[in-house]
Design a protein around this motif. Sequence first.
Motif, PDB file in Angstrom:
ATOM      1  N   ALA A 223       0.846  -1.194   0.000  1.00 54.66           N
ATOM      2  CA  ALA A 223       0.000   0.000   0.000  1.00 54.66           C
ATOM      3  C   ALA A 223       0.884   1.248   0.000  1.00 54.66           C
ATOM      4  O   ALA A 223       0.645   2.198  -0.750  1.00 54.66           O
ATOM      5  CB  ALA A 223      -0.920   0.008   1.215  1.00 54.66           C
ATOM      6  N   ASP A 226       2.207   1.670  -3.513  1.00 55.37           N
ATOM      7  CA  ASP A 226       1.250   2.118  -4.521  1.00 55.37           C
ATOM      8  C   ASP A 226       0.851   3.565  -4.324  1.00 55.37           C
ATOM      9  O   ASP A 226       0.657   4.299  -5.295  1.00 55.37           O
ATOM     10  CB  ASP A 226      -0.009   1.234  -4.493  1.00 55.37           C
ATOM     11  CG  ASP A 226       0.204  -0.056  -5.259  1.00 55.37           C
ATOM     12  OD1 ASP A 226       1.330  -0.261  -5.734  1.00 55.37           O
ATOM     13  OD2 ASP A 226      -0.743  -0.843  -5.367  1.00 55.37           O
ATOM     14  N   ASN A 227       0.657   3.978  -3.092  1.00 55.61           N
ATOM     15  CA  ASN A 227       0.265   5.360  -2.844  1.00 55.61           C
ATOM     16  C   ASN A 227       0.533   5.737  -1.398  1.00 55.61           C
ATOM     17  O   ASN A 227      -0.244   5.440  -0.505  1.00 55.61           O
ATOM     18  CB  ASN A 227      -1.214   5.566  -3.174  1.00 55.61           C
ATOM     19  CG  ASN A 227      -1.508   7.017  -3.425  1.00 55.61           C
ATOM     20  OD1 ASN A 227      -1.094   7.886  -2.650  1.00 55.61           O
ATOM     21  ND2 ASN A 227      -2.188   7.309  -4.504  1.00 55.61           N
ATOM     22  N   ALA A 230      -2.193   7.937   0.378  1.00 53.85           N
ATOM     23  CA  ALA A 230      -3.401   7.178   0.718  1.00 53.85           C
ATOM     24  C   ALA A 230      -3.119   6.224   1.873  1.00 53.85           C
ATOM     25  O   ALA A 230      -3.948   6.057   2.761  1.00 53.85           O
ATOM     26  CB  ALA A 230      -3.898   6.405  -0.497  1.00 53.85           C
ATOM     27  N   SER A 233      -3.260   8.053   4.956  1.00 55.95           N
ATOM     28  CA  SER A 233      -4.615   8.507   5.259  1.00 55.95           C
ATOM     29  C   SER A 233      -5.454   7.402   5.897  1.00 55.95           C
ATOM     30  O   SER A 233      -6.473   7.673   6.522  1.00 55.95           O
ATOM     31  CB  SER A 233      -5.315   9.040   4.009  1.00 55.95           C
ATOM     32  OG  SER A 233      -5.910   7.980   3.290  1.00 55.95           O
ATOM     33  N   ILE A 234      -5.049   6.134   5.714  1.00 61.63           N
ATOM     34  CA  ILE A 234      -5.786   5.072   6.405  1.00 61.63           C
ATOM     35  C   ILE A 234      -4.986   4.555   7.599  1.00 61.63           C
ATOM     36  O   ILE A 234      -5.218   3.455   8.094  1.00 61.63           O
ATOM     37  CB  ILE A 234      -6.184   3.906   5.465  1.00 61.63           C
ATOM     38  CG1 ILE A 234      -4.963   3.327   4.751  1.00 61.63           C
ATOM     39  CG2 ILE A 234      -7.219   4.352   4.465  1.00 61.63           C
ATOM     40  CD1 ILE A 234      -5.269   2.027   4.034  1.00 61.63           C
TER      41      ILE A 234
ATOM     42  N   ARG B  82     -10.720   9.751   4.830  1.00 65.05           N
ATOM     43  CA  ARG B  82     -11.042  10.626   3.712  1.00 65.05           C
ATOM     44  C   ARG B  82     -10.888   9.925   2.376  1.00 65.05           C
ATOM     45  O   ARG B  82     -10.264   8.879   2.274  1.00 65.05           O
ATOM     46  CB  ARG B  82     -10.122  11.850   3.724  1.00 65.05           C
ATOM     47  CG  ARG B  82      -8.706  11.497   3.322  1.00 65.05           C
ATOM     48  CD  ARG B  82      -7.846  12.735   3.209  1.00 65.05           C
ATOM     49  NE  ARG B  82      -8.217  13.547   2.066  1.00 65.05           N
ATOM     50  CZ  ARG B  82      -7.550  14.646   1.698  1.00 65.05           C
ATOM     51  NH1 ARG B  82      -6.509  15.057   2.405  1.00 65.05           N
ATOM     52  NH2 ARG B  82      -7.915  15.324   0.656  1.00 65.05           N
ATOM     53  N   PHE B  84      -9.964  11.170  -1.891  1.00 67.90           N
ATOM     54  CA  PHE B  84      -9.183  12.228  -2.534  1.00 67.90           C
ATOM     55  C   PHE B  84      -9.847  12.691  -3.825  1.00 67.90           C
ATOM     56  O   PHE B  84     -10.539  11.932  -4.501  1.00 67.90           O
ATOM     57  CB  PHE B  84      -7.772  11.729  -2.827  1.00 67.90           C
ATOM     58  CG  PHE B  84      -7.003  11.366  -1.591  1.00 67.90           C
ATOM     59  CD1 PHE B  84      -6.196  12.305  -0.965  1.00 67.90           C
ATOM     60  CD2 PHE B  84      -7.098  10.101  -1.039  1.00 67.90           C
ATOM     61  CE1 PHE B  84      -5.493  11.973   0.188  1.00 67.90           C
ATOM     62  CE2 PHE B  84      -6.402   9.765   0.105  1.00 67.90           C
ATOM     63  CZ  PHE B  84      -5.593  10.705   0.723  1.00 67.90           C
ATOM     64  N   ILE B  87      -8.263  10.377  -7.526  1.00 64.62           N
ATOM     65  CA  ILE B  87      -8.370   9.079  -6.836  1.00 64.62           C
ATOM     66  C   ILE B  87      -6.995   8.523  -6.454  1.00 64.62           C
ATOM     67  O   ILE B  87      -6.069   8.526  -7.258  1.00 64.62           O
ATOM     68  CB  ILE B  87      -9.084   8.066  -7.749  1.00 64.62           C
ATOM     69  CG1 ILE B  87     -10.445   8.625  -8.125  1.00 64.62           C
ATOM     70  CG2 ILE B  87      -9.200   6.724  -7.074  1.00 64.62           C
ATOM     71  CD1 ILE B  87     -11.159   7.829  -9.171  1.00 64.62           C
ATOM     72  N   ARG B  88      -6.873   8.088  -5.236  1.00 68.74           N
ATOM     73  CA  ARG B  88      -5.625   7.465  -4.772  1.00 68.74           C
ATOM     74  C   ARG B  88      -5.917   6.071  -4.244  1.00 68.74           C
ATOM     75  O   ARG B  88      -6.150   5.892  -3.056  1.00 68.74           O
ATOM     76  CB  ARG B  88      -5.001   8.303  -3.654  1.00 68.74           C
ATOM     77  CG  ARG B  88      -4.465   9.643  -4.111  1.00 68.74           C
ATOM     78  CD  ARG B  88      -3.887  10.386  -2.944  1.00 68.74           C
ATOM     79  NE  ARG B  88      -3.364  11.666  -3.343  1.00 68.74           N
ATOM     80  CZ  ARG B  88      -2.156  11.853  -3.852  1.00 68.74           C
ATOM     81  NH1 ARG B  88      -1.349  10.821  -4.029  1.00 68.74           N
ATOM     82  NH2 ARG B  88      -1.738  13.051  -4.186  1.00 68.74           N
ATOM     83  N   LEU B  89      -5.891   5.099  -5.144  1.00 66.00           N
ATOM     84  CA  LEU B  89      -6.101   3.718  -4.716  1.00 66.00           C
ATOM     85  C   LEU B  89      -4.763   2.998  -4.716  1.00 66.00           C
ATOM     86  O   LEU B  89      -3.776   3.509  -5.240  1.00 66.00           O
ATOM     87  CB  LEU B  89      -7.048   3.016  -5.681  1.00 66.00           C
ATOM     88  CG  LEU B  89      -8.521   3.407  -5.570  1.00 66.00           C
ATOM     89  CD1 LEU B  89      -9.304   2.803  -6.717  1.00 66.00           C
ATOM     90  CD2 LEU B  89      -9.101   2.974  -4.240  1.00 66.00           C
ATOM     91  N   PHE B  90      -4.737   1.809  -4.114  1.00 63.87           N
ATOM     92  CA  PHE B  90      -3.559   0.949  -4.241  1.00 63.87           C
ATOM     93  C   PHE B  90      -3.790   0.145  -5.508  1.00 63.87           C
ATOM     94  O   PHE B  90      -4.336  -0.940  -5.485  1.00 63.87           O
ATOM     95  CB  PHE B  90      -3.422   0.064  -3.003  1.00 63.87           C
ATOM     96  CG  PHE B  90      -3.460   0.851  -1.730  1.00 63.87           C
ATOM     97  CD1 PHE B  90      -2.704   2.023  -1.601  1.00 63.87           C
ATOM     98  CD2 PHE B  90      -4.245   0.454  -0.665  1.00 63.87           C
ATOM     99  CE1 PHE B  90      -2.745   2.774  -0.446  1.00 63.87           C
ATOM    100  CE2 PHE B  90      -4.290   1.195   0.500  1.00 63.87           C
ATOM    101  CZ  PHE B  90      -3.540   2.358   0.610  1.00 63.87           C
ATOM    102  N   LYS B  91      -3.363   0.717  -6.636  1.00 63.32           N
ATOM    103  CA  LYS B  91      -3.891   0.224  -7.895  1.00 63.32           C
ATOM    104  C   LYS B  91      -3.308  -1.107  -8.351  1.00 63.32           C
ATOM    105  O   LYS B  91      -3.911  -1.772  -9.172  1.00 63.32           O
ATOM    106  CB  LYS B  91      -3.755   1.298  -8.990  1.00 63.32           C
ATOM    107  CG  LYS B  91      -2.370   1.804  -9.258  1.00 63.32           C
ATOM    108  CD  LYS B  91      -2.457   2.858 -10.341  1.00 63.32           C
ATOM    109  CE  LYS B  91      -1.151   3.561 -10.627  1.00 63.32           C
ATOM    110  NZ  LYS B  91       0.080   3.022 -10.090  1.00 63.32           N
ATOM    111  N   ARG B 164     -12.748   1.817   1.188  1.00 63.25           N
ATOM    112  CA  ARG B 164     -11.494   1.682   1.927  1.00 63.25           C
ATOM    113  C   ARG B 164     -11.468   2.616   3.134  1.00 63.25           C
ATOM    114  O   ARG B 164     -11.041   2.234   4.227  1.00 63.25           O
ATOM    115  CB  ARG B 164     -10.319   2.005   0.996  1.00 63.25           C
ATOM    116  CG  ARG B 164      -8.967   1.827   1.649  1.00 63.25           C
ATOM    117  CD  ARG B 164      -7.855   2.256   0.718  1.00 63.25           C
ATOM    118  NE  ARG B 164      -7.940   3.676   0.439  1.00 63.25           N
ATOM    119  CZ  ARG B 164      -7.209   4.287  -0.504  1.00 63.25           C
ATOM    120  NH1 ARG B 164      -6.389   3.592  -1.252  1.00 63.25           N
ATOM    121  NH2 ARG B 164      -7.327   5.578  -0.691  1.00 63.25           N
TER     122      ARG B 164
END
Lengths: 360, 252
Positions: A223, A226-227, A230, A233-234, B82, B84, B87-91, B164
Amino acid sequence: MNTDIVKKIKNRRLRSKLITYLIVIVFYVVVQILINTGNLSSLLTGLLVPICVYVIAAVSLNLVVGISGELSLGHAGFMCVGAYTSAFLSNVVGSALPETLRFILAILTGAVFAGLFGLLIGIPVLRLKGDYLAIVTLAFGEIIKNLMNVVYVGIDSKGLHVSTTSAMDLHLEPTGKQIIKGALGISGTPKNSNFTIGVILILLTLFIVQNLIDSRSGRAVMAARDNRIAAESIGIPVTKFKLLAFAVSAALAGVAGVLYSHNLATLNTKKFDYNTSILVLVFVVLGGIGNIRGSMIAAVILTALPEMLRFLSNYRMLIYAIVLIVMMLFNWAPAAREWRERVLSRLPFGRRKAVGKEEV
Amino acid sequence: MAILDVNKLSISFGGLHAVDGFTVSIEKGELYGLIGPNGAGKTTVFNLLTGVYKPTEGIVRLDGQDITGKNTIEINRAGIARTFQNIRLFKDMPVLDNVKTGFHNRYRYSTLTGILRLPRMHQVENTLNERSMEILKVFGLDKEADVLAGNLPYGKQRKLEIARALATEPKLLLLDEPAAGMNPNETSELMDTIRFVRDHFDMTILLIEHDMKLVSGICEKLSVLNFGRLLAQGETAEVLSNPEVIAAYLGQ
């Protein structure tokens, strides 16, 4: 139903792991048969342990480059730490312990010290990103190598003596034993490594890396890759998990170093320069970043290839380079990937890799 | 008592007062909207609330707890999640794992437990799979649990991001332009989903949005920002008929 898809994902991952172990075991059996039937040249037989060393190094580097997404060019440095600390231990312990126990202890020592170095270097280095991180890890790898080059360590009844100038400055008692001799390295390390132990260590490495990836911590590492924003943020402490991946990877590189140092009569730092770091990175990139099985196969092929091409004499490195380029194209060129998938899906037992489905 | 209590929140970048004296109080279970022209400071407010930026002034209280100046990770643990604008996913991870990662701080086991495959790991993973599939079902994503997040269509990516965020079990959910790039059908579907999330998860939601149909359709209260300052605040219908708001943002 709901649970079906979860089960499908679970089974796919389990199958993927088992296939990786199976590949290693089949490789081991085939090589053993070749040896026992006298079909393996002595040159290639001599390469078996180095192959295991590089496979472990490549798999562990993939944890940093592929899973954690950070480019590290200092992997040889951690191999160096593992090689030196374990060879030192084996020489100090000598015949005070049974051979098996001593070697297990050596492996643990190499792993722990390399892991500690990974942690120590990771703390400042992982604040950097991308190219900067690559350059600094490269520098740290060279620092470790050069440090080992000037260290003299001896042991006598009064304990350990350390010097960074010369063997004379150790002031050893006449009965004392000099263990690390600066640029001359360590000699007389017991030759405990063999192909079987190498394969066992590969399986152990795969067990650790594959299970780590498929766990809560592994998800956090990926995670963060990848970002990063993000992930934070979690509530994932990104630096902590990057450090975890870096340290585990360093520890496993240390194991590769142990295997290497216990295969040689004389150990010095020459082999642990940045060329080796780059070579291991080539295995990872070639086999597919994040693809554990691929980096394993690339390590085997590219280590054995120069020997197998020996009959070509002067054209050897030329062919080696061409094979490198062809492998890279085969693995990464979009057209080649499409072609491969088409062929694979036509085979009755082929993996039907639907576009967009998870690839483990 | 208010779930979110923000008092005179301000930040300046150099001489620019990006947000100046933002004050708001959001009750539990409310659907609250934050609107305003581009560059008004809406996303900056989100970044202040989630600890991406440290406020130069002001206090943020979540459920009575002072969270001013804490970092993103601490604030998420305190209970703000939150999504975004971009989009900010774990792609490169499957849809299911994106949600499971959201549960990171809710269901734990150690790295060693994971490597050694101890019984506890299987136990926690089973719970994780179950709970994640539950959430995915709410968003109609359960059938695509094994697809890589990056390969989902745009609308579903937006939903997955909300899923998520919900997995962190927040007290307050911040949605940054959830309907951006959606067609009218998708938007009205999203409105139903947001309402459902509020009712089903008993969630408090603060959202930034430009789509006035969505804003007037689901938000109970609004704050309007203009040049970093509050222009108006209150019941949705009241705010939207405010002449100043119409002049600054909605237009005649």
